[in-house]
Motif scaffolding. Sequence first.
Motif, PDB file in Angstrom:
ATOM      1  N   ILE A 225       0.824  -1.212   0.000  1.00 37.77           N
ATOM      2  CA  ILE A 225       0.000   0.000   0.000  1.00 37.77           C
ATOM      3  C   ILE A 225       0.856   1.260   0.000  1.00 37.77           C
ATOM      4  O   ILE A 225       0.580   2.212  -0.731  1.00 37.77           O
ATOM      5  CB  ILE A 225      -0.955   0.000   1.212  1.00 37.77           C
ATOM      6  CG1 ILE A 225      -2.053  -1.046   1.023  1.00 37.77           C
ATOM      7  CG2 ILE A 225      -1.588   1.377   1.404  1.00 37.77           C
ATOM      8  CD1 ILE A 225      -3.046  -1.116   2.162  1.00 37.77           C
ATOM      9  N   ARG A 261      -4.321   7.798   1.010  1.00 35.51           N
ATOM     10  CA  ARG A 261      -4.350   6.653   1.929  1.00 35.51           C
ATOM     11  C   ARG A 261      -5.784   6.317   2.315  1.00 35.51           C
ATOM     12  O   ARG A 261      -6.176   5.147   2.367  1.00 35.51           O
ATOM     13  CB  ARG A 261      -3.510   6.973   3.174  1.00 35.51           C
ATOM     14  CG  ARG A 261      -3.566   5.905   4.268  1.00 35.51           C
ATOM     15  CD  ARG A 261      -3.159   4.519   3.739  1.00 35.51           C
ATOM     16  NE  ARG A 261      -1.789   4.486   3.296  1.00 35.51           N
ATOM     17  CZ  ARG A 261      -0.762   4.043   4.031  1.00 35.51           C
ATOM     18  NH1 ARG A 261      -0.979   3.583   5.240  1.00 35.51           N
ATOM     19  NH2 ARG A 261       0.444   4.017   3.536  1.00 35.51           N
ATOM     20  N   GLN A 262      -6.593   7.337   2.568  1.00 32.74           N
ATOM     21  CA  GLN A 262      -8.004   7.118   2.900  1.00 32.74           C
ATOM     22  C   GLN A 262      -8.735   6.471   1.732  1.00 32.74           C
ATOM     23  O   GLN A 262      -9.537   5.544   1.920  1.00 32.74           O
ATOM     24  CB  GLN A 262      -8.651   8.453   3.271  1.00 32.74           C
ATOM     25  CG  GLN A 262     -10.067   8.337   3.831  1.00 32.74           C
ATOM     26  CD  GLN A 262     -10.676   9.688   4.145  1.00 32.74           C
ATOM     27  OE1 GLN A 262     -10.099  10.728   3.821  1.00 32.74           O
ATOM     28  NE2 GLN A 262     -11.847   9.675   4.775  1.00 32.74           N
ATOM     29  N   THR A 265      -7.681   2.816   1.442  1.00 29.42           N
ATOM     30  CA  THR A 265      -8.251   2.022   2.535  1.00 29.42           C
ATOM     31  C   THR A 265      -9.725   1.717   2.292  1.00 29.42           C
ATOM     32  O   THR A 265     -10.187   0.594   2.519  1.00 29.42           O
ATOM     33  CB  THR A 265      -8.090   2.767   3.874  1.00 29.42           C
ATOM     34  OG1 THR A 265      -6.695   3.031   4.095  1.00 29.42           O
ATOM     35  CG2 THR A 265      -8.646   1.942   5.029  1.00 29.42           C
TER      36      THR A 265
END
Length: 413
Positions: A225, A261-262, A265
Amino acid sequence: MAADDPTNNQPLLARQPIFDRSMAVIAYELLCRDSRENRAIIKDGDQASSQVLLRTFTDLTITDVVGPHKAFINFTRNLLLTPPPFSRNQLVIEVLEDQLVDNRLLAALGQIRAQGYTIALDDFTLNSSSFKMLEYADIIKLDVLALNDQELRYHIKYLQPLGVTLLAEKIETHEMLEHCKDLGFELFQGYFLSHPQIMSGKSYSENRQTIIQLLATLNDPRTEIDKVEQLIAQDPVISYKLLKLINSAAFHFVCKIESLRQAITLLGLIQIRSWVTLLSMANIDDKPRELCVTTMVRARFCQTLGEAVTGTKRGDTYFTAGLLSTLDAFMDSPLEELLKKISISETLSEALLHYRGNEGEVLRIVMQYEKADWDAINWEFLEQRGVDESALSHFYTESLVWVTSALESMVFD
């Protein structure tokens, strides 16, 4: 699907883009058939066509299907004699080539023309009967597969002085597209857009080489990631477009997504890889916007159909299959060669190259539906998994509406 499902009354409906000389979409031809009569003998084709058209634009709006563009719709004799009340601003009335040309039909064409409608003559060949309709026509469609080069030139020489717009249909290759441009056609229709323009000895441009390298890293299962986030962040334009897209109406997140990143996710690596792949391909300068539109519709259609046939809500791999199925057209290289350069699963590779597995069968069905080749669809495969004709059509039209929403957030320079 359940008998009381509202999609049961939805006809089969597909659309095909029509381009101008700059490869901008100016219209879509709508191809319709009543799903309940899919394999039945239709004794009254005029009545069936009327029912399909009326039902289509009762359940949907023309804007849902073609956006701001014009819609070419085939009109049979009954529809010409008693036309339904569609908007003259968006409708192009397409007269089928096998209609009886008599005084009643010619009078109807005169009335339709006087009301301000645009009239196109489909699959036109010059003869004593079709000649009578020319004074009412705005657009003449010539089938480049049915007419040889000599016949094409003969028709063009006769028709151009009349001031009609010439449309070349059933163009399958980029070579034929260029030939038709040279002959003087102004509009173009066919499946050339989804095919690569392969030239021997051609090397990848720097832009394409960068995209291939990005796809190779993104699709490598060993890429974590943090690395994916870093890769996306290196391109501020793609980062911006990705966040704008994810915050659009195409997705239904309650809270605003403010970081990569959000986004990763919430959507997961598979979806993020797919969207970055699409945004990267959309940045290729010499490809028309419609190729991106076609790709998005196909990917979404594969996703929703994949979820239906598997009974799950995880159609990510089906979305990816639809997305990557046009990679050769974006890169102008054979798909098999391209797939060797990016690390995708064996399942996806077999689906893309040989239509194997559930992903491959769904991709094949979607591509056949796009071409309105409904008789070639594996209906047995669908029926065994609870998907009927009306449900399939519903998934397609839902994909059109969804893509329209997503496109509003994608910036095309």
